[in-house]
Design an enzyme around this catalytic site. Structure first.
Site, PDB file in Angstrom:
ATOM      1  NE  ARG A 189      -3.679   0.509   2.090  1.00  0.00           N
ATOM      2  CZ  ARG A 189      -4.593   0.670   3.170  1.00  0.00           C
ATOM      3  NH1 ARG A 189      -5.301  -0.207   4.265  1.00  0.00           N
ATOM      4  NH2 ARG A 189      -5.816   1.796   3.300  1.00  0.00           N
ATOM      5  CB  CYS A 247      -2.895   3.927   8.956  1.00  0.00           C
ATOM      6  SG  CYS A 247      -3.705   3.566  10.408  1.00  0.00           S
TER       7      CYS A 247
END
Length: 290
Positions: A189, A247
């Protein structure tokens, strides 16, 4: 914005943020007994309340991460800070008081528990710990569980926001250039190769990838403090520089903040995280390792 280095003392707190199953068992036999909060949560799969109803620590009260520990999703992010009054009401319903210790837990790796730990600390509770290893660690230690839901009297917790440092998008960008901004997501990611949740893939330019899985062992328990310090030092994160973490939506980044706290490194949380960053199309996006 993160606090200047000269103002960082005490940001990791005077109470050690972790407690293991044997130590919690002893605390529950003493006075005052801690309030137990079960915050099991799954990004995909059955709701955490289902796990709670099948079995939980005796006396534990279920807290819903989406409803109680975050505000409504939107441009501020998928898990923005909750409104102070709403969080205060939720914690009072769970029996939380300012003068009584709190222990929070999830299934095992403390990802959701860390967000509740951080949020309670942000709103001023001084005596919050995370059960290291979570529910599974408690069961593996031979401790009892129950499906009986407790009758809990209301607490008197008062939410006083601002007790821990936070970042907004501008602060995160500045920290990525002049300090150390850690991206707690999985490497794929971070590199922009896979983005299963947010509409744009990649990372904040200048951020350094530090997946939260690297903070714990195979049993879901946090690595010892010296190993965590070594891990973060190799990434360039020490108590000599301003450190922040983000995040996807501010949940696993709280786990990073907890690991940093165990290592003795104060850090600021970008609560809106990537979901807030990409809500503004003018924010730059980086891909690959850099």
């Amino acid at each position: 914005m993160p606090l200047p280095n000269s103002d960082k003392r005490g940001q990791t707190g005077d109470v050690h943020p972790l407690v293991d199953a044997p130590a919690l068992d002893r605390l529950l036999r003493g006075e005052p007994t801690p309030v137990l909060l079960d915050v099991r949560w799954h990004l995909a799969g059955p709701p955490g309340i289902d796990s709670y109803r099948r079995g939980h620590l005796p006396g534990a009260v279920f807290v819903d991460l989406d409803r109680d520990v975050a505000g409504p999703p939107g441009p501020a992010g998928r898990h923005p800070l909750p409104d102070a009054a709403a969080f205060e009401a939720a914690m009072r319903r769970a029996g939380v008081s300012g003068d009584r210790p709190v222990v929070v837990y999830d299934d095992a790796d403390s990802t959701a528990a860390a967000r509740l730990w951080w949020t309670l600390r942000y709103f001023g509770h001084e005596r919050v710990r995370v059960l290291d290893g979570g529910y599974h660690g408690w069961v593996d230690a031979g401790r009892p569980v129950t499906a009986e839901e407790p009758q809990v009297g209301p607490g008197d917790f008062t939410a006083r926001p601002g007790r821990l440092p936070v970042l907004d998008a501008a602060g995160a960008a500045a920290l990525a250039k002049g300090g150390m901004l850690l991206d707690a997501r999985a490497p794929e990611r971070f590199r922009g190769e896979n983005e299963p949740v947010d509409p744009v893939a990649g990372h904040i330019p200048g951020a350094v990838n530090a997946p939260t899985l690297g903070n714990v062992g195979v049993d879901g328990r946090f690595l010892p403090a010296d190993l965590l310090r070594e891990r973060f030092a190799q990434l360039g994160a020490t108590d000599a520089v301003d450190v922040g973490a983000y995040c996807g939506s501010g949940v696993t980044a709280a786990h990073e903040i907890l690991a940093l706290s165990v290592a003795g490194i104060p850090a600021a949380l970008y609560v809106g995280s990537w979901s807030n960053w990409v809500a503004d199309p003018t924010n730059p996006v980086a891909t690959g390792e850099d």
